[in-house]
Design an enzyme around this catalytic site. Structure first.
Site, mmCIF file in Angstrom:
data_model
loop_
_atom_site.group_PDB
_atom_site.id
_atom_site.type_symbol
_atom_site.label_atom_id
_atom_site.label_comp_id
_atom_site.label_asym_id
_atom_site.label_seq_id
_atom_site.Cartn_x
_atom_site.Cartn_y
_atom_site.Cartn_z
ATOM 1 N N SER A 282 -59.332 91.058 43.371
ATOM 2 C CA SER A 282 -60.768 90.866 43.314
ATOM 3 C C SER A 282 -61.442 91.596 42.146
ATOM 4 C CB SER A 282 -61.399 91.356 44.615
ATOM 5 O OG SER A 282 -61.241 92.757 44.752
ATOM 6 N N LYS B 38 -66.551 98.681 38.708
ATOM 7 C CA LYS B 38 -66.618 97.533 39.624
ATOM 8 C C LYS B 38 -67.920 97.600 40.415
ATOM 9 C CE LYS B 38 -63.719 95.080 43.053
ATOM 10 N NZ LYS B 38 -62.457 95.133 43.832
ATOM 11 N N SER C 195 -55.884 94.140 44.717
ATOM 12 C CA SER C 195 -57.046 93.795 43.888
ATOM 13 C C SER C 195 -57.162 94.561 42.581
ATOM 14 C CB SER C 195 -58.334 93.978 44.691
ATOM 15 O OG SER C 195 -58.525 92.893 45.553
#
Ligand SMILES: [Zn+2]
Lengths: 504, 488, 109
Positions: free
Chosen positions: A162, A87, A186
């Site tokens: 997310s 990420k 997330s």
């Protein structure tokens, strides 16, 4: 051969590399080719757009190095040579970290996150940095400043967020593993929407050093994988005490080791008591989601578990508490983005005006909203009613979990109230978007571990997830229960359907 | 007498003193705290607020804070917490300062001071830990209208541990404020936890000043910044009190504001007006866990406390040293240790105090050398006193020896100085007798005056002998020999 | 799931003036359009969040850390600093080995 490398699990690839059936370089090349073929730059509606940066050369060099060391007979880690998507919120020297925001555009961090160091030490090969909602604020990855990521199961739908880029990368067979971060869901929510296993470890099990902070008391890094075993393997690599993170769990201090995630992974659920959280189902949850969930409950019973009703009485206050605590911390954490030391600067005659102009231009609408909410919630006259009161509610919820775990071994709920929704569906209604997190925020507030595991199909044949929540440091139990369901369901994790990403 | 404000008014002062600690590393990271290095050389992800970096508390700073707290008679709170104080400023890397708020490490203490011979107690509200900021310097001229100027920032100081000591508004005259700051300086220096140099910024004092008619509620206060010395603290308070009284007597109002002390004009000037109380949005820092100071740990720290200035002054006055000298000995860096060392050689405490506070301090001050840097040791002073006591040196000669000690930074002992510079007293009677005889023979008129009964005139002859011996004659022996020679 | 009624007028609603005040505290440039859009959105979110006041009396200790530990400290030992040029290379403007910003007007707090 190539398609087989793409669909194999991380554990499977690692075994084949260890047996020298395939080289790390071949595995990495196959995945880089897959990224090349499917990811695009987000401009086409067939682009998955999971990655913001691909570090192909670095990845290939690392793979060659792993292969070379393997030839010399060095002892390599259990995931050596396995590719991973990271990420874009973990710092990694030599590559940009944007956190999905314009305000950090072009920033090349001068240091590695602890998680990045651990991956390198384990010879897990980072392919690139993945797309995300700006500053991890969102549940659809539509809040990325660099365009949305699409769900590999249906390219017209969101992958969740997310950590949508990390989820999509693994679902699209671009990487067998990825890392995300979970503040209020997330990791778990995109895992559910992309048909993956996703784990939010016990708060403090994984170091936050080098993770760009959203809400410090909630943020935790965790894995995505297409199998429970892979997720447990990856979490084993990244967990551990870090003296650079004061909130990282020190086994010496707490008198307890971090859990061994693999030892009892296949022990099944026989004899376990599984509590179904009354408050996290029913109204607001899609019928298909509930049907799949109830089917899983029956499977648990059939596998020898005792399934009981359990209560987190204050669960319904989780979402409002979360949407005060997280923005409050964020409003302070994001103050440092001011155009002085790194990232974007919008010129203005004075430092004060430059700060305001930079922040006004550099943050997207959702980030600005949360900074505003948080600033207000901490401000004089509102602190007690908002931030402090939310922190009290948080205590009640943590107490609810502690009480529940006196009766049950794990708690379960649907991970997300819905399957993946179409792009653009909820972007105009912030509160509707927030409601995606209703089932995931209670565990975040309490700091307890939770794993989302695929749970059959809901509407339109899209994946749903079941959330297994455990007591603090009970991560091993969550994985064990998830593994039992996974084995019983025997689902194919490769996306299928008319709108799915192209097959490998 | 302390300076009082105009009759009918009462001055009320509270002080906020920031003390930079001399830990090896910064408050949250392993960067060095060295002063005066090249800009931005002691920086890392943490102290430049890089995204993703996290603070970890320096245990030495917590220990130092507890030590100071105990020394100023505070209680050390069993649990304290770090809060974030949110405000934007370019030299504040995270745009929040990690500080302490409702639960500081130490609370409620006091200092007992001696101001112009009277005891005064000043209450202390709290001591808390926080971090220093970077340093911004202004580039280019005043050019504000042209908007072309720039500020440059060095983060070497960012994150250096800072203690803030907040007094109660218990101070009613400038001298007490000065004594309070000197006492704090002495304490942290004795503890070895800070340089406490106001001129270098390692101790910074903000004064909250208001005036009121006695018996009335507290007046509106102004905060004075930029106080670079204890002297300017006193001047600034006196000036500000007078200014406020004039404003109020003219029917005006005091506006809550921050004022800047200008040393050159001797005035305070408006820095900015605080329209509203700044909303710092304090909240517990989620990156840091609470600090726990159990009672046994506090006892351990307490046992480590060295003799503090107040106790040292009491010990000195008990030994017969007068109060002013005791204050000077304790208040001058390194002097108390030198005193103790000299007295340990057997020298009389009062004599040692006289030398140290008198000639030694006086000549060092003329030479603009700090005692701590002077090279003069307690052993030197002890030897000096012994040389006077055994008649090797007269007081005058001893003063000349001190001049040499100051000039060559104590590189030679007093005995060596006396010998190498030929400063020993002439007490060899034969040599002295010859000089006395010559002086008597050369001054028949003076001798006659003395013989006529004006015995005071003998001083002129003593002076002549001293002149002949370049001051090295033993005055007592000279006197005796002169009397013998004159007496018919 | 609860959803706030849009008709409910809460005292927690934010006026446009309050939105501007908060934006100043947060040092965020907002256009008039931004303010007009944010005021009702923030009000709606805050009304929803206000529910936290329905439970948890004052005797409930606010929870800051999920995993309660104290006294996490490091020894006062130096660690390597970063090369100055590497850090300054990320700054939008750097001069004379320092970070450069337009003139600072407001004084430090
Ligand atoms: Zn540092």
């Amino acid at each position: 051969m190539t398609s087989d490398l793409l669909t194999d699990t991380a554990a499977g690839l690692a075994a084949r590399m260890a047996a020298r059936e395939v080289s790390a370089r071949e595995v990495v090349d196959a995945h880089l080719d897959r990224i090349e073929a499917t990811d695009g730059d987000g401009t086409s509606d067939t682009d998955v757009h999971a990655f913001l940066t691909v570090v192909a050369d670095t990845a290939r060099r690392h793979a060659d190095d792993v292969d070379q060391r393997r030839v010399t007979g060095r002892d390599l880690g259990p995931l050596a040579g396995v590719p991973l998507a990271l990420k874009d919120l973990f710092t990694m020297r030599g590559a940009p970290t944007t956190v999905g925001s314009r305000i950090l555009e072009g920033w090349v961090p001068p240091y590695d996150a602890t998680v990045t160091e651990k991956l390198r030490a384990a010879d897990v090969i980072v392919l690139g940095k993945t797309n995300m909602d700006e500053f991890a604020m969102g549940s659809s990855t539509e809040n990325s400043a660099y365009g949305p990521t699409r769900n590999p199961w249906d390219l017209g739908r969101v992958p969740g967020g997310s950590s949508g880029g990390s989820a999509a990368a693994v679902a699209a067979l671009q990487a067998p593993l990825s890392l995300g971060t979970d503040t209020g869901g997330s990791i778990r929510q995109p895992a559910a929407l992309c048909g993956l296993v996703g784990s939010k470890p016990t708060y403090g099990a994984v170091s936050r050093y080098g993770m760009v902070a959203f809400a410090s008391s909630l943020d935790q890094a965790g894995p995505f994988a297409r199998s429970v075993t892979d997720a447990a393997l990856l979490q084993s690599v990244i967990q551990g005490h870090d003296p650079r993170d004061s909130t990282s769990i020190d086994p010496v201090r707490v008198g307890r080791d971090l859990p061994d995630l693999l030892a009892d992974l296949d022990a099944g659920v026989e004899g376990l008591t599984i509590g179904v959280v009354t408050e996290l189902q029913g109204e607001g949850y899609e019928p298909g989601v509930l049907a799949a969930f109830e089917d899983s409950l029956r499977r648990f019973e059939a596998l020898g578990a005792t399934v009981v009703e359990a209560s987190i009485p204050h669960a319904s206050y989780g979402l409002p508490a979360y949407y005060l605590v997280a923005p409050s911390e964020a409003s302070s954490n994001l103050a440092r983005f001011d155009g002085v030391r790194y990232g974007l600067r919008v010129d203005a005659p004075t430092a004060e005006e430059m700060n305001a102009a930079t922040r006004g231009a550099g943050f997207g609408p959702e980030v600005r909203r949360r900074i505003m909410i948080g600033t207000h919630a901490l401000s004089s006259g509102y602190y007690d009613a908002f931030y402090n009161q939310a922190s009290r509610v948080r205590r009640l919820i943590a107490n609810d979990f502690a009480t529940a775990f006196e009766q049950v071994d794990v708690l379960v709920s649907p991970t997300s109230p819905s399957v993946a929704f179409p792009l653009g569906d909820k972007t105009d209604d912030p509160l509707a978007m927030y409601l995606n997190d209703v089932a995931t925020v209670p565990a975040s507030l309490a700091g307890v571990p939770a794993v989302s595991v695929p749970n059959g199909r809901g509407a339109e044949g899209l994946p749903t997830g079941l959330q297994v929540m455990g007591p603090l440091l009970g991560d091993d139990r969550c994985f064990r229960v998830a593994r039992a369901l996974e084995a019983d369901l025997g689902l194919d994790p490769v996306p299928s359907g008319a709108n799915a990403v192209a097959p490998a | 007498m302390v300076t009082t404000v105009k009759e009918g008014w009462e001055l009320v002062v509270g002080l906020e003193v920031h003390v930079e600690l001399v830990t090896t590393t910064k408050m949250w990271c392993g960067c060095l705290t060295h002063f005066g290095e090249e800009p931005n050389t002691n920086i890392c992800p943490v102290c430049t607020g890089q995204p993703g970096s996290l603070p970890v508390v320096n245990g030495a700073a917590v220990r130092a804070a507890a030590l100071i707290g105990l020394a100023i008679n505070c209680s050390v709170n069993e649990t304290s917490q770090f809060h974030r104080k949110n405000y934007f400023y370019p030299d504040l890397v995270k745009n929040y300062q990690i500080s302490q708020y409702d639960v500081p490490i130490c609370s409620e203490g006091h200092l007992e001071l001696e101001v112009e011979g009277s005891p005064v107690t000043v209450g202390i509200e709290r001591l808390h830990m926080e971090e220093d900021t970077g340093k911004s310097t202004h580039l280019g001229g005043s050019g504000r209208l042209h908007g072309a100027d720039t500020s440059l920032i060095d983060y070497n100081r960012a994150g250096v541990p800072l203690m803030e000591v907040v007094s109660h508004p218990d101070i009613h005259d400038a001298e007490t404020a000065q004594a309070y700051v000197r006492e704090l300086q002495g304490i942290v220096e004795t503890l070895g936890v800070s340089d406490a140099r106001m001129d270098q910024g390692s101790m910074r004092v903000d004064a909250n000043v208001s005036v009121r008619r006695p018996g009335e509620p507290l007046g509106i206060r102004t905060e004075i910044k930029n106080l670079n010395s204890v002297r300017s603290l006193g001047r600034a308070i006196a000036y500000e009190a007078q200014r406020q009284i004039e404003v109020l007597e003219d029917g005006g109002e005091i506006v809550m504001q921050t004022r800047h002390w200008d040393e050159s004009t001797g005035r305070t000037e408006t820095l900015r007006v605080k329209e509203t109380v700044t909303d710092y949005r304090y909240f517990p820092d989620p990156d840091l866990v609470p600090v726990h100071c159990p009672a046994d740990w506090v006892d351990e720290i307490r046992a480590e406390l060295p003799e503090l200035p107040a106790a040292a002054r009491a010990r000195l006055t008990d030994a017969g040293v007068d109060e002013a000298q005791a204050a000077a000995l304790v208040g001058t860096s390194g002097m108390l240790a030198a005193f103790d060392e000299a007295v340990a050689t057997g020298a009389d405490p009062r004599t040692v105090a006289n030398w140290l506070v008198g000639d030694v301090a006086g000549q060092l001050s003329t030479a603009e050398v700090d005692f701590a840097d002077s090279g003069i040791t307690g052993a030197h002073v002890g030897q000096l006193v012994a040389l006077v006591d055994d008649g090797t040196l007269s007081n005058n000669l001893a003063k000349q020896v001190v001049e040499h000690l100051v000039a060559d930074r104590g590189s030679r002992s007093p005995a060596v100085v006396a010998q190498e510079e030929g400063l020993q007293q002439v007490s060899d009677t034969d040599e002295l007798q010859a000089i006395v005889d010559r002086v008597v023979a050369d001054n028949p008129d003076t001798v006659a005056t003395i013989r006529d009964g004006n015995t005071k005139a003998i001083g002129a002859l003593v002076g002549q002998v001293m002149k002949e011996t370049r001051g090295q004659a033993d005055p007592r022996a000279t006197n005796e020999l002169l009397r013998a020679a004159i007496t018919p | 799931m609860r959803r706030p009624s849009r008709r409910r007028v809460s005292e927690m609603a934010l006026s446009e003036a309050e939105v501007r005040h908060v934006a100043r505290l947060a040092r965020l440039d907002l256009s008039d359009d931004d303010v007009a859009e944010l005021a009702p959105q923030l009000s709606q979110i805050l009304e929803y969040a206000e529910q936290v006041g329905e439970v948890a009396a004052d005797d409930v200790e606010p929870m800051v850390h999920p995993f309660p530990v104290t006294n996490v400290m490091r020894d006062d030992h130096p660690a390597a600093s970063l090369p100055r040029d590497e850090v300054l290379s990320q700054a939008p403007d750097a001069r004379e080995d320092r970070f450069a910003v337009p003139r600072i007007v407001a004084e430090d707090a």
